[in-house]
Design a protein around this motif. Sequence first.
Motif, short mmCIF file in Angstrom:
data_model
loop_
_atom_site.label_atom_id
_atom_site.label_comp_id
_atom_site.label_asym_id
_atom_site.label_seq_id
_atom_site.Cartn_x
_atom_site.Cartn_y
_atom_site.Cartn_z
N GLU A 1 0.82 -1.22 0.00
CA GLU A 1 0.00 0.00 0.00
C GLU A 1 0.85 1.27 0.00
O GLU A 1 0.52 2.25 -0.68
CB GLU A 1 -0.92 0.01 1.22
CG GLU A 1 -2.08 -0.98 1.14
CD GLU A 1 -2.90 -1.00 2.40
OE1 GLU A 1 -2.60 -0.21 3.33
OE2 GLU A 1 -3.86 -1.80 2.49
N VAL A 2 1.95 1.28 0.75
CA VAL A 2 2.74 2.51 0.88
C VAL A 2 3.83 2.62 -0.20
O VAL A 2 4.52 3.64 -0.27
CB VAL A 2 3.40 2.61 2.27
CG1 VAL A 2 2.35 2.60 3.37
CG2 VAL A 2 4.41 1.49 2.51
N SER A 3 3.97 1.59 -1.04
CA SER A 3 5.04 1.59 -2.04
C SER A 3 4.56 2.25 -3.33
O SER A 3 3.37 2.28 -3.65
CB SER A 3 5.48 0.16 -2.34
OG SER A 3 5.99 -0.48 -1.19
N ASN A 4 5.53 2.79 -4.10
CA ASN A 4 5.23 3.30 -5.43
C ASN A 4 4.90 2.12 -6.35
O ASN A 4 5.54 1.08 -6.29
CB ASN A 4 6.42 4.07 -5.99
CG ASN A 4 6.69 5.34 -5.21
OD1 ASN A 4 5.76 5.97 -4.70
ND2 ASN A 4 7.95 5.72 -5.09
N LYS A 5 3.90 2.32 -7.21
CA LYS A 5 3.43 1.23 -8.05
C LYS A 5 3.45 1.64 -9.52
O LYS A 5 3.35 2.82 -9.85
CB LYS A 5 2.01 0.82 -7.65
CG LYS A 5 1.88 0.46 -6.17
CD LYS A 5 0.44 0.20 -5.80
CE LYS A 5 0.27 0.07 -4.29
NZ LYS A 5 0.54 1.33 -3.58
N ASP A 6 3.55 0.65 -10.39
CA ASP A 6 3.47 0.92 -11.82
C ASP A 6 2.00 0.99 -12.25
O ASP A 6 1.07 0.91 -11.42
CB ASP A 6 4.26 -0.13 -12.63
CG ASP A 6 3.67 -1.54 -12.51
OD1 ASP A 6 2.50 -1.68 -12.08
OD2 ASP A 6 4.38 -2.50 -12.85
N LYS A 7 1.74 1.14 -13.54
CA LYS A 7 0.37 1.33 -14.03
C LYS A 7 -0.52 0.12 -13.78
O LYS A 7 -1.76 0.22 -13.82
CB LYS A 7 0.40 1.65 -15.53
CG LYS A 7 0.96 0.53 -16.39
CD LYS A 7 1.01 0.93 -17.87
CE LYS A 7 1.56 -0.21 -18.73
NZ LYS A 7 1.60 0.20 -20.17
N ASN A 8 0.09 -1.02 -13.50
CA ASN A 8 -0.68 -2.24 -13.23
C ASN A 8 -0.82 -2.53 -11.73
O ASN A 8 -1.26 -3.61 -11.34
CB ASN A 8 -0.03 -3.44 -13.92
CG ASN A 8 -0.10 -3.34 -15.43
OD1 ASN A 8 -1.15 -3.02 -15.99
ND2 ASN A 8 1.02 -3.59 -16.10
N GLY A 9 -0.41 -1.56 -10.93
CA GLY A 9 -0.54 -1.73 -9.48
C GLY A 9 0.54 -2.59 -8.87
O GLY A 9 0.38 -3.08 -7.74
N ASN A 10 1.66 -2.78 -9.58
CA ASN A 10 2.75 -3.61 -9.06
C ASN A 10 3.79 -2.74 -8.34
O ASN A 10 4.19 -1.69 -8.86
CB ASN A 10 3.43 -4.36 -10.19
CG ASN A 10 2.49 -5.29 -10.92
OD1 ASN A 10 1.76 -6.05 -10.29
ND2 ASN A 10 2.48 -5.22 -12.24
N ALA A 11 4.22 -3.20 -7.19
CA ALA A 11 5.33 -2.58 -6.47
C ALA A 11 6.54 -3.49 -6.63
O ALA A 11 6.57 -4.60 -6.08
CB ALA A 11 4.99 -2.39 -4.99
N LEU A 12 7.51 -3.05 -7.43
CA LEU A 12 8.62 -3.91 -7.83
C LEU A 12 9.94 -3.35 -7.31
O LEU A 12 10.26 -2.18 -7.54
CB LEU A 12 8.66 -4.02 -9.36
CG LEU A 12 7.34 -4.42 -10.04
CD1 LEU A 12 7.49 -4.40 -11.55
CD2 LEU A 12 6.88 -5.79 -9.55
N PHE A 13 10.72 -4.17 -6.64
CA PHE A 13 12.00 -3.76 -6.07
C PHE A 13 13.07 -4.74 -6.54
O PHE A 13 12.92 -5.95 -6.38
CB PHE A 13 11.93 -3.75 -4.53
CG PHE A 13 10.89 -2.83 -3.96
CD1 PHE A 13 11.21 -1.53 -3.61
CD2 PHE A 13 9.58 -3.27 -3.79
CE1 PHE A 13 10.26 -0.69 -3.09
CE2 PHE A 13 8.61 -2.42 -3.27
CZ PHE A 13 8.96 -1.13 -2.92
#
Length: 471
Positions: free
Chosen positions: A279-291
């Motif tokens: 929830e608190v992470s930056n996400k791409d246009k598909n709602g993925n938070a990738l690290f």
Amino acid sequence: MILPVILAGGTGTRLWPLSRGNYPKQFLALHGDLTMLQQTISRLDGFVHKPAMLICNEEHRFIAAEQIRQLNVEHSGIFLEPVGRNTAPAIALAAFKAVEQGEDPLLLVLAADHVIEDQAAFQQSINNATSLAEQGKLVTFGIVGDKPETGYGYIKRGVQIDNSTAYVVDCFVEKPNIETAKEYMGSGEYYWNSGMFMFKASRYLDELKAHRPDIYDACKKAISVQSNDMDFIRVDKAAFEACPEDSIDYAVMEKTKDAVVIPMDAGWNDVGGFSALWEVSNKDKNGNALFGDVKAVDTKNTLVFGDKKLIATVGVEDLVIINTKDAVLVAHKDKSQEVKQIVNQLKAEERSEVTFHREVYRPWGKYDVVDQASRFKVKRVTVKPGARLSVQMHHHRAEHWIVVSGTAKVQIDDTEQYVTENESFYIPINAVHALENPGKVDLELIEVQSGSYLGEDDIVRFEDRYGRLEG
């Protein structure tokens, strides 16, 4: 004057395998470049206060000290709890220490593992609390929630205090079910319990003495015998171990007649699980938070953490995928709170992955176990500039050390030598030895252990600048 007291003693496992017993989430960089502890300290920037006091576990002391050093800020000491006794005794130690120094500051009690997006709103709430705390009120901060939440306790507000943004606390309530949480949110009278507080040190001790004299007496006895070791403040171990365990909520805040709550709307999140982290992470246009090194195809609303390894996902949704050097977790995002069941299984099997990462931090630097079998272990070792390992010996293993970069000062029995890049040295079984980095840059080595027993407890220390000698 305000004295921030940062509670960093948690050993939570809800973010396993990122978080481990010896490296819990407050020391991880989960939301930005700074660790959660460092963010907690940094969000006080521009705010008038005394240097923060930290309270943490004995085994985390060097990690905490190093992370504060990296910020280049002053602190008012690092209290070491010999054992965890929850928040009421921990805060009591800080309060006793403050009044012992002839002062009676306002203690601003903060958790080291929360995310707060709006620093200005956070500081404004603190300013709103100051005058009430000066008047002897015990202030807690209630989070203005944006959805019904079953993972938090709640605070019900009573009547508003004249000329302030504060309310008398009507009651504290436990984590509700979803139907009750919806009722709370609809009423507008309930806030999430943030676990943040402000009060005079003396007022906290007065209330603790009145409602939990057993905790008060145990902490007073524990702090009457102090010892200072570098940045660290130790208290009497036996006295603190005898202290009952209780939270500040149960011990004081639910019993005092002077509890008030100030609403805080500052983008707060306790990151209590992987769903909260997503929830608190930056996400791409598909709602993925990738690290990390991640390639996602036809992937939606998924959290992926990679550790120096390519992770590829295809056709998945609402997953948590966590890769560390020694463990991989795959879970449905809605089931991520159940990670604790995996941790409990690992504990029952006495698996080291519960407590340790493959990469282990020490006061002198760190090591990473690259490979191992029954009679050998290979480590990558990093020694910080000016740091020195203890003078030690091993009964069951010999060691070969190869310098990759930097310069090593090596003591083996009665001889001393400097070893530079692409050179190596050999340490026989039972040889008394020590390693030091005399240079200005990190010393990197490859260590190869061989022998019948390769456990970390096969170390006999004779000298140690970090207070790790037995007895």
